[in-house]
Design a protein around this motif. Structure first.
Motif, PDB file in Angstrom:
ATOM      1  N   GLY A   1     -65.203   1.719 -13.108  1.00  0.00           N
ATOM      2  CA  GLY A   1     -65.820   0.663 -13.932  1.00  0.00           C
ATOM      3  C   GLY A   1     -67.259   1.035 -14.287  1.00  0.00           C
ATOM      4  O   GLY A   1     -67.721   0.803 -15.408  1.00  0.00           O
ATOM      5  N   HIS A   2     -67.934   1.631 -13.321  1.00  0.00           N
ATOM      6  CA  HIS A   2     -69.303   2.106 -13.544  1.00  0.00           C
ATOM      7  C   HIS A   2     -69.317   3.181 -14.644  1.00  0.00           C
ATOM      8  O   HIS A   2     -70.152   3.135 -15.552  1.00  0.00           O
ATOM      9  CB  HIS A   2     -69.831   2.670 -12.216  1.00  0.00           C
ATOM     10  CG  HIS A   2     -71.157   3.350 -12.284  1.00  0.00           C
ATOM     11  ND1 HIS A   2     -72.328   2.719 -11.933  1.00  0.00           N
ATOM     12  CD2 HIS A   2     -71.499   4.608 -12.657  1.00  0.00           C
ATOM     13  CE1 HIS A   2     -73.337   3.576 -12.081  1.00  0.00           C
ATOM     14  NE2 HIS A   2     -72.856   4.732 -12.534  1.00  0.00           N
ATOM     15  N   GLU A   3     -68.364   4.098 -14.594  1.00  0.00           N
ATOM     16  CA  GLU A   3     -68.308   5.156 -15.611  1.00  0.00           C
ATOM     17  C   GLU A   3     -67.918   4.584 -16.975  1.00  0.00           C
ATOM     18  O   GLU A   3     -68.456   5.010 -18.004  1.00  0.00           O
ATOM     19  CB  GLU A   3     -67.334   6.265 -15.187  1.00  0.00           C
ATOM     20  CG  GLU A   3     -67.723   6.997 -13.891  1.00  0.00           C
ATOM     21  CD  GLU A   3     -69.120   7.620 -13.953  1.00  0.00           C
ATOM     22  OE1 GLU A   3     -69.531   8.082 -15.037  1.00  0.00           O
ATOM     23  OE2 GLU A   3     -69.808   7.639 -12.909  1.00  0.00           O
ATOM     24  N   ILE A   4     -67.023   3.624 -16.997  1.00  0.00           N
ATOM     25  CA  ILE A   4     -66.679   2.952 -18.264  1.00  0.00           C
ATOM     26  C   ILE A   4     -67.946   2.314 -18.855  1.00  0.00           C
ATOM     27  O   ILE A   4     -68.175   2.358 -20.058  1.00  0.00           O
ATOM     28  CB  ILE A   4     -65.567   1.881 -18.059  1.00  0.00           C
ATOM     29  CG1 ILE A   4     -64.231   2.562 -17.725  1.00  0.00           C
ATOM     30  CG2 ILE A   4     -65.422   0.999 -19.303  1.00  0.00           C
ATOM     31  CD1 ILE A   4     -63.126   1.588 -17.308  1.00  0.00           C
ATOM     32  N   GLY A   5     -68.785   1.760 -17.966  1.00  0.00           N
ATOM     33  CA  GLY A   5     -70.051   1.170 -18.404  1.00  0.00           C
ATOM     34  C   GLY A   5     -70.949   2.184 -19.099  1.00  0.00           C
ATOM     35  O   GLY A   5     -71.545   1.887 -20.134  1.00  0.00           O
ATOM     36  N   HIS A   6     -71.011   3.398 -18.546  1.00  0.00           N
ATOM     37  CA  HIS A   6     -71.818   4.455 -19.187  1.00  0.00           C
ATOM     38  C   HIS A   6     -71.290   4.761 -20.587  1.00  0.00           C
ATOM     39  O   HIS A   6     -72.061   4.975 -21.516  1.00  0.00           O
ATOM     40  CB  HIS A   6     -71.785   5.741 -18.349  1.00  0.00           C
ATOM     41  CG  HIS A   6     -72.699   5.737 -17.155  1.00  0.00           C
ATOM     42  ND1 HIS A   6     -74.006   5.303 -17.222  1.00  0.00           N
ATOM     43  CD2 HIS A   6     -72.499   6.134 -15.870  1.00  0.00           C
ATOM     44  CE1 HIS A   6     -74.564   5.437 -16.021  1.00  0.00           C
ATOM     45  NE2 HIS A   6     -73.670   5.924 -15.178  1.00  0.00           N
ATOM     46  N   VAL A   7     -69.954   4.772 -20.736  1.00  0.00           N
ATOM     47  CA  VAL A   7     -69.365   5.057 -22.053  1.00  0.00           C
ATOM     48  C   VAL A   7     -69.611   3.888 -23.006  1.00  0.00           C
ATOM     49  O   VAL A   7     -70.045   4.078 -24.148  1.00  0.00           O
ATOM     50  CB  VAL A   7     -67.838   5.327 -21.951  1.00  0.00           C
ATOM     51  CG1 VAL A   7     -67.247   5.554 -23.345  1.00  0.00           C
ATOM     52  CG2 VAL A   7     -67.569   6.512 -21.044  1.00  0.00           C
TER      53      VAL A   7
ATOM     54  N   SER B   1     -79.492  13.664 -16.876  1.00  0.00           N
ATOM     55  CA  SER B   1     -79.070  12.628 -15.938  1.00  0.00           C
ATOM     56  C   SER B   1     -79.423  11.273 -16.530  1.00  0.00           C
ATOM     57  O   SER B   1     -80.278  11.171 -17.395  1.00  0.00           O
ATOM     58  CB  SER B   1     -79.750  12.831 -14.591  1.00  0.00           C
ATOM     59  OG  SER B   1     -81.142  12.832 -14.762  1.00  0.00           O
ATOM     60  N   TYR B   2     -78.721  10.271 -16.059  1.00  0.00           N
ATOM     61  CA  TYR B   2     -78.991   8.928 -16.564  1.00  0.00           C
ATOM     62  C   TYR B   2     -80.301   8.401 -15.998  1.00  0.00           C
ATOM     63  O   TYR B   2     -80.733   8.819 -14.922  1.00  0.00           O
ATOM     64  CB  TYR B   2     -77.856   7.984 -16.167  1.00  0.00           C
ATOM     65  CG  TYR B   2     -76.517   8.378 -16.728  1.00  0.00           C
ATOM     66  CD1 TYR B   2     -76.302   8.430 -18.107  1.00  0.00           C
ATOM     67  CD2 TYR B   2     -75.449   8.681 -15.888  1.00  0.00           C
ATOM     68  CE1 TYR B   2     -75.062   8.777 -18.623  1.00  0.00           C
ATOM     69  CE2 TYR B   2     -74.207   9.039 -16.398  1.00  0.00           C
ATOM     70  CZ  TYR B   2     -74.023   9.088 -17.763  1.00  0.00           C
ATOM     71  OH  TYR B   2     -72.804   9.430 -18.270  1.00  0.00           O
ATOM     72  N   SER B   3     -80.889   7.477 -16.724  1.00  0.00           N
ATOM     73  CA  SER B   3     -82.103   6.850 -16.215  1.00  0.00           C
ATOM     74  C   SER B   3     -81.729   5.813 -15.151  1.00  0.00           C
ATOM     75  O   SER B   3     -80.574   5.402 -15.033  1.00  0.00           O
ATOM     76  CB  SER B   3     -82.858   6.169 -17.354  1.00  0.00           C
ATOM     77  OG  SER B   3     -82.166   5.000 -17.747  1.00  0.00           O
TER      78      SER B   3
ATOM     79  N   GLN C   1     -80.249   2.822 -16.746  1.00  0.00           N
ATOM     80  CA  GLN C   1     -78.851   3.007 -17.160  1.00  0.00           C
ATOM     81  C   GLN C   1     -77.923   2.904 -15.958  1.00  0.00           C
ATOM     82  O   GLN C   1     -76.840   2.333 -16.047  1.00  0.00           O
ATOM     83  CB  GLN C   1     -78.686   4.363 -17.854  1.00  0.00           C
ATOM     84  CG  GLN C   1     -79.336   4.388 -19.245  1.00  0.00           C
ATOM     85  CD  GLN C   1     -79.217   5.758 -19.912  1.00  0.00           C
ATOM     86  OE1 GLN C   1     -79.146   6.773 -19.242  1.00  0.00           O
ATOM     87  NE2 GLN C   1     -79.182   5.772 -21.236  1.00  0.00           N
ATOM     88  N   GLU C   2     -78.354   3.452 -14.818  1.00  0.00           N
ATOM     89  CA  GLU C   2     -77.543   3.364 -13.605  1.00  0.00           C
ATOM     90  C   GLU C   2     -77.359   1.908 -13.173  1.00  0.00           C
ATOM     91  O   GLU C   2     -76.267   1.490 -12.818  1.00  0.00           O
ATOM     92  CB  GLU C   2     -78.190   4.171 -12.467  1.00  0.00           C
ATOM     93  CG  GLU C   2     -78.057   5.673 -12.633  1.00  0.00           C
ATOM     94  CD  GLU C   2     -76.607   6.113 -12.777  1.00  0.00           C
ATOM     95  OE1 GLU C   2     -75.689   5.426 -12.281  1.00  0.00           O
ATOM     96  OE2 GLU C   2     -76.381   7.151 -13.424  1.00  0.00           O
ATOM     97  N   ARG C   3     -78.460   1.165 -13.218  1.00  0.00           N
ATOM     98  CA  ARG C   3     -78.369  -0.245 -12.822  1.00  0.00           C
ATOM     99  C   ARG C   3     -77.449  -1.009 -13.769  1.00  0.00           C
ATOM    100  O   ARG C   3     -76.631  -1.805 -13.345  1.00  0.00           O
ATOM    101  CB  ARG C   3     -79.776  -0.878 -12.809  1.00  0.00           C
ATOM    102  CG  ARG C   3     -79.824  -2.194 -12.044  1.00  0.00           C
ATOM    103  CD  ARG C   3     -80.988  -3.054 -12.500  1.00  0.00           C
ATOM    104  NE  ARG C   3     -81.012  -3.142 -13.951  1.00  0.00           N
ATOM    105  CZ  ARG C   3     -82.093  -2.984 -14.705  1.00  0.00           C
ATOM    106  NH1 ARG C   3     -83.248  -2.752 -14.141  1.00  0.00           N
ATOM    107  NH2 ARG C   3     -82.006  -3.073 -16.016  1.00  0.00           N
TER     108      ARG C   3
ATOM    109  N   THR D   1     -77.079  12.177  -8.911  1.00  0.00           N
ATOM    110  CA  THR D   1     -77.170  11.354 -10.121  1.00  0.00           C
ATOM    111  C   THR D   1     -77.014   9.874  -9.801  1.00  0.00           C
ATOM    112  O   THR D   1     -77.390   9.030 -10.584  1.00  0.00           O
ATOM    113  CB  THR D   1     -76.094  11.762 -11.142  1.00  0.00           C
ATOM    114  OG1 THR D   1     -74.852  11.869 -10.469  1.00  0.00           O
ATOM    115  CG2 THR D   1     -76.457  13.072 -11.799  1.00  0.00           C
ATOM    116  N   HIS D   2     -76.443   9.579  -8.646  1.00  0.00           N
ATOM    117  CA  HIS D   2     -76.199   8.186  -8.278  1.00  0.00           C
ATOM    118  C   HIS D   2     -76.755   7.918  -6.890  1.00  0.00           C
ATOM    119  O   HIS D   2     -75.983   7.748  -5.946  1.00  0.00           O
ATOM    120  CB  HIS D   2     -74.708   7.871  -8.294  1.00  0.00           C
ATOM    121  CG  HIS D   2     -74.081   8.022  -9.635  1.00  0.00           C
ATOM    122  ND1 HIS D   2     -73.717   9.226 -10.154  1.00  0.00           N
ATOM    123  CD2 HIS D   2     -73.776   7.099 -10.578  1.00  0.00           C
ATOM    124  CE1 HIS D   2     -73.191   9.055 -11.349  1.00  0.00           C
ATOM    125  NE2 HIS D   2     -73.223   7.772 -11.648  1.00  0.00           N
ATOM    126  N   PRO D   3     -78.078   7.895  -6.746  1.00  0.00           N
ATOM    127  CA  PRO D   3     -78.622   7.722  -5.397  1.00  0.00           C
ATOM    128  C   PRO D   3     -78.142   6.419  -4.756  1.00  0.00           C
ATOM    129  O   PRO D   3     -78.303   5.347  -5.331  1.00  0.00           O
ATOM    130  CB  PRO D   3     -80.143   7.707  -5.622  1.00  0.00           C
ATOM    131  CG  PRO D   3     -80.333   7.457  -7.070  1.00  0.00           C
ATOM    132  CD  PRO D   3     -79.115   7.958  -7.770  1.00  0.00           C
TER     133      PRO D   3
HETATM  134 ZN   LIG Z   1     -73.836   6.426 -13.238  1.00  0.00          ZN
END
Ligand SMILES: [Zn+2]
Length: 380
Positions: free
Chosen positions: A254-260, A304-306, A309-311, A353-355
């Motif tokens: 779901g997190h990766e779908i969010g990035h897309v 890498s994502y900001s 963007q991760e949040r 990339t995902h601390p």
């Molecule tokens: Zn991510």
């Protein structure tokens, strides 16, 4: 101290000298014209300065005095090329002369070089400070507003085919460099694919808009990646790490779908292109290298994502999991497993990339509870 006139009442006085210091005993004369106060009338006149420091203007014809003032009370316009100099008297009459050198001799006698420089700086410094401030504001505005706007425009004009080319390029690079064929059995792959499709049905592109690939992560270990065309890659190591907590796998997906969905990788890539790159992109002059970089897709992998963007992707996971009827806290649970296994500064794995910091886990849990509570409140 010089007398300061009210420059609002006398607009001409803004760009003028205040007469300072003493007058030498010499007796220079300036030829020019005298303009009576508030009148267009002018007469041929001669400016003289007397030993007692007074400056006076006399009619050339009659020799009669037209105006006289203490040197501290007159103002002299600055020298600008061969523009005639104006000398202003307190009664608002004005003496105009083309004898620039004569005026400078007069000035030179009354103000030293140091003083002149000081006057110059006083006049210049506020303007310089304002100019520097404006440039700083402009630079900030370009970065803050123009780049994001250009990024949006670039995303809007990106032909549909480009994200696909970028993504297949990136996947090919990954397969060549780091990933290998999944060792997961077909049945388990099908099970997770089905769950993924059901989850993706709640995303903007629907279940057909996203494709899940299974790979052995190798050097990148337990990991998941999203490419701009909706390609999502999950590694065997991540699935094994999740154990029997399937929801935590879907939380990551779901997190990766969010990035897309939010086009994070395109945004990162375009932001990295900078203003010049964006203008070239938008202008359509692709061909000289820019196209190659885009289509190779390797540029995607170096970004890498900001943190923001991760949040946002974490929140996206929580929301879509909730909509799909799965546990919205699953993403937080997965990060906990990651943290416990690798520590919150683990190397190599998804952590770079995902601390999986405690703060991030806490934030995800808080948001999941908020979403659940809001939904319950809405139902009842
Ligand atoms: Zn991510």
């Amino acid at each position: 101290m010089s007398i300061r006139w009210n420059t609002k009442a006398r607009p001409w006085a803004r760009n003028t000298w205040t007469w300072r210091g003493s007058i030498l005993a010499s007796d220079p004369e300036l030829e020019g014209k005298w303009h009576a106060p508030r009148s267009g009338r002018d007469v041929a006149a001669r400016l003289v300065r007397s030993a007692d420091g007074n400056v006076s203007v006399a009619d050339v014809e009659s020799g009669g005095e037209l105006v006289s003032a203490a040197s501290a009370q007159i103002r002299i316009s600055r020298r600008v090329g061969s523009v005639p100099r104006r000398i202003f008297f307190p009664d608002q009459s004005m003496f105009v002369t083309r004898d620039n050198d004569g005026v400078d001799r007069l000035l030179g006698a009354s103000v030293g070089r140091g003083t002149k420089w000081l006057v110059e700086m006083e006049r210049f410094r506020p303007r310089l400070a304002i100019a520097v401030a404006l440039i700083a504001v402009l630079a900030f505005a370009v970065y803050r507003y123009a780049v994001p706007v250009l990024v949006e425009v670039a995303i809007a004009v990106t032909p549909d085919v480009v994200p696909g080319l970028m993504s297949s390029g990136a996947l090919a690079t990954l397969d060549e460099a780091v990933l290998s064929e999944s060792e997961l059995d077909a049945e388990r792959q099908q099970e997770i694919t089905n769950g993924f499709k059901a989850l993706a049905a709640h995303a903007p592109r629907g279940s057909d808009g996203y494709t899940l690939y299974f790979r052995k992560g190798g050097a990148i270990g337990p990991n998941a990646l999203a490419l701009p065309d909706g390609t999502i890659i999950i590694t065997d190591e991540l699935i094994i790490l999740a154990g029997d907590d399937d929801d935590s796998i879907y939380g990551v997906l779901g997190h990766e779908i969010g990035h897309v969905a939010d086009e994070h990788s395109l945004r990162r890539l375009y932001r990295a292109a900078g203003i010049t790159g964006l203008i070239i992109l938008i202008g359509g002059d692709i061909g000289s290298g820019v196209e190659d970089v885009l289509i190779q897709g390797s540029a995607l992998l170096s970004l890498s994502y900001s943190r923001d963007q991760e949040r946002d992707a974490d929140r996206y996971s929580i929301e879509i999991m909730h909509r799909a009827g799965r546990d919205p806290e699953a993403i937080a649970r997965f990060f906990e497993v990651m943290r416990d296994r690798f520590g919150d500064t683990g190397k190599g794995a998804i952590l770079t990339t995902h601390p999986a910091t405690s703060e991030r886990i806490e934030e995800a849990r808080r948001y999941a509870r908020e979403i659940t509570a809001t939904a319950k409140g809405g139902d009842g």
